[in-house]
Design a protein around this motif. Sequence first.
Motif, mmCIF file in Angstrom:
data_model
loop_
_atom_site.group_PDB
_atom_site.id
_atom_site.type_symbol
_atom_site.label_atom_id
_atom_site.label_comp_id
_atom_site.label_asym_id
_atom_site.label_seq_id
_atom_site.Cartn_x
_atom_site.Cartn_y
_atom_site.Cartn_z
ATOM 1 N N ASP A 175 -3.429 -3.679 -9.819
ATOM 2 C CA ASP A 175 -4.844 -3.487 -9.513
ATOM 3 C C ASP A 175 -4.962 -2.332 -8.517
ATOM 4 O OD1 ASP A 175 -7.565 -3.738 -9.297
ATOM 5 O OD2 ASP A 175 -7.463 -5.360 -7.811
ATOM 6 N N PHE A 176 -5.560 -1.246 -8.956
ATOM 7 C CA PHE A 176 -5.728 -0.081 -8.077
ATOM 8 C C PHE A 176 -6.917 -0.320 -7.152
ATOM 9 C CE2 PHE A 176 -7.275 4.065 -6.847
ATOM 10 C CZ PHE A 176 -6.106 4.737 -6.525
ATOM 11 N N THR A 177 -6.674 -0.287 -5.844
ATOM 12 C CA THR A 177 -7.727 -0.548 -4.855
ATOM 13 C C THR A 177 -7.719 0.524 -3.780
ATOM 14 O OG1 THR A 177 -6.212 -1.968 -3.608
ATOM 15 C CG2 THR A 177 -7.674 -3.037 -5.198
ATOM 16 N N HIS A 178 -8.881 0.765 -3.197
ATOM 17 C CA HIS A 178 -9.020 1.680 -2.060
ATOM 18 C C HIS A 178 -8.754 0.875 -0.786
ATOM 19 C CE1 HIS A 178 -10.869 4.393 -4.942
ATOM 20 N NE2 HIS A 178 -11.749 3.454 -5.253
ATOM 21 N N PHE A 238 -4.003 3.628 -0.751
ATOM 22 C CA PHE A 238 -4.408 2.905 -1.961
ATOM 23 C C PHE A 238 -3.409 1.791 -2.238
ATOM 24 C CE2 PHE A 238 -1.656 6.356 -3.193
ATOM 25 C CZ PHE A 238 -0.809 5.813 -4.137
ATOM 26 N N THR A 289 0.831 -1.205 0.000
ATOM 27 C CA THR A 289 0.000 0.000 0.000
ATOM 28 C C THR A 289 0.862 1.251 0.000
ATOM 29 O OG1 THR A 289 -0.118 -0.051 2.410
ATOM 30 C CG2 THR A 289 -1.886 -1.140 1.185
ATOM 31 N N LEU A 321 -1.733 -0.994 -5.232
ATOM 32 C CA LEU A 321 -1.416 -1.088 -6.656
ATOM 33 C C LEU A 321 -1.358 -2.527 -7.147
ATOM 34 C CD1 LEU A 321 1.363 1.654 -6.911
ATOM 35 C CD2 LEU A 321 -1.059 1.844 -7.503
#
Length: 464
Positions: free
Chosen positions: A363-366, A353, A328, A355
């Motif tokens: 993979d972009f994630t919150h 976030f 993160t 990556l």
Amino acid sequence: MDSLPVVDKLLERMGEPQEKLVAKVERQQQQLLAGFYRREEKIIQKIRRSDSAKARLLETDLKDRYQKLQNKLKQPYQNTGASSPYIPRIDSLETMLKWLGPISNKKEELGKALQAVDGLKAQLARNQEIEEFIKEREQSLRTLLSADGVQAKLPIHGLSNSISRYRKEFYYYKEKTKTFKESLQDPEKMERQALAIARKIPAFQKFMQQNSLLAQLFGPGVSDGGTANPAGLAGLQTRAAVTQQIQQQFGQSVGDPRQYIQQQVGAAQTELNRMKNRLESMRSGGHGDVDIPKFKPNSQRSKPFLKRLEYGLNLQTGNKGAYDFPATNDLSLTLGYKLHDRLAAGVGMAYRFGLGKGWKNLDFTHEGIGLRTYVDFKLSDPQKGLRALFGNFWLSGGYEKNYMSRFKNEAALRHVAWQTSGLVGISKKLRMKKKELKVSMLWNFLNRQSPIGQPFIFRYGYNF
């Protein structure tokens, strides 16, 4: 005339902001005088404990002098040009407004603009009056401090400390006045554009040469044909006259008169530096004037509120969490306030976030959000050369609330479990033109309360 639309637009915008600035400076002047009056009253109260008769005389004199100053400040400003310091921007602006008088259609806006300029000049003159008054009062207090019979009572009543605080406030007032003058030197974009256009007009050039403040003081220096005006040069020595006078006075032994003058100027500069060094040594010995403070000034006190704000952007990277989260990154925006040259505090918000798990699986994630507070205290001043590596270190601390769990939308944040972090550590700051690089190493001493927190945190970013 092509220039009038731009200039008229300037007139429409000029009056109100300048009036607000004048009103703000006037409020600051009154607050300052009220503060100095209260400080002198406290000093008189301390003298009253040992000499009530002297205190009554000082109190009467105090009220009389401050009342005379207030009456003087309320008098209408006399626009003579000699009572306020010369500022090129105000001179050019005032001359341009006077030139526009007969040809501009916006008479009302022009009148307000001229009143605003006169208001600025009046405040500059009043600042000068107040500065001279406070300097005189400070000198009177120093004389009182050295008077017979008073000095022996200082350890009991603390009169010396009170006068030192008085001098400190006077120093900061002069710094604020200096900042005010500097702000007047910086014209707005539209004002620069209007002046640039006006200066290209021959009629304005001629009007400027004959009606500016410098022309009033020294006379017009250029005639209508663009050559030197003898009337404007009356009483001034030319280069040829100075050269001839030097040769007549010293003969041919001086050689080239221009080289001789340069040598004399160099010698004068050397003597001036020697006197400055002597003045510094006098200050170290405790004999400095009020213009040279005996304390280390806090430059933030003389700055307006917005100039004391600092904006920050920093980044923090993290490893996989206990719940097999991907690697993160925390991106944070901060807003701080400089309480002192050595102390700043602020708040911030962070966004976490992810990556992905690797270059092949991006993979972009919150991953979470955070709320932050921070405090920085300077441990060492900036240095130059190789010593810069050991300067400008800060003791940093903060308290944070972090929600470190993956979410897909805002609805997932309504019922969250926040993790707390208490941070303390060291930061290093490096000045890079208009921005400042900040690198921090922090220890989370509340890490045991957070199952997915990190004990040590490394952050880097910029302050603006």
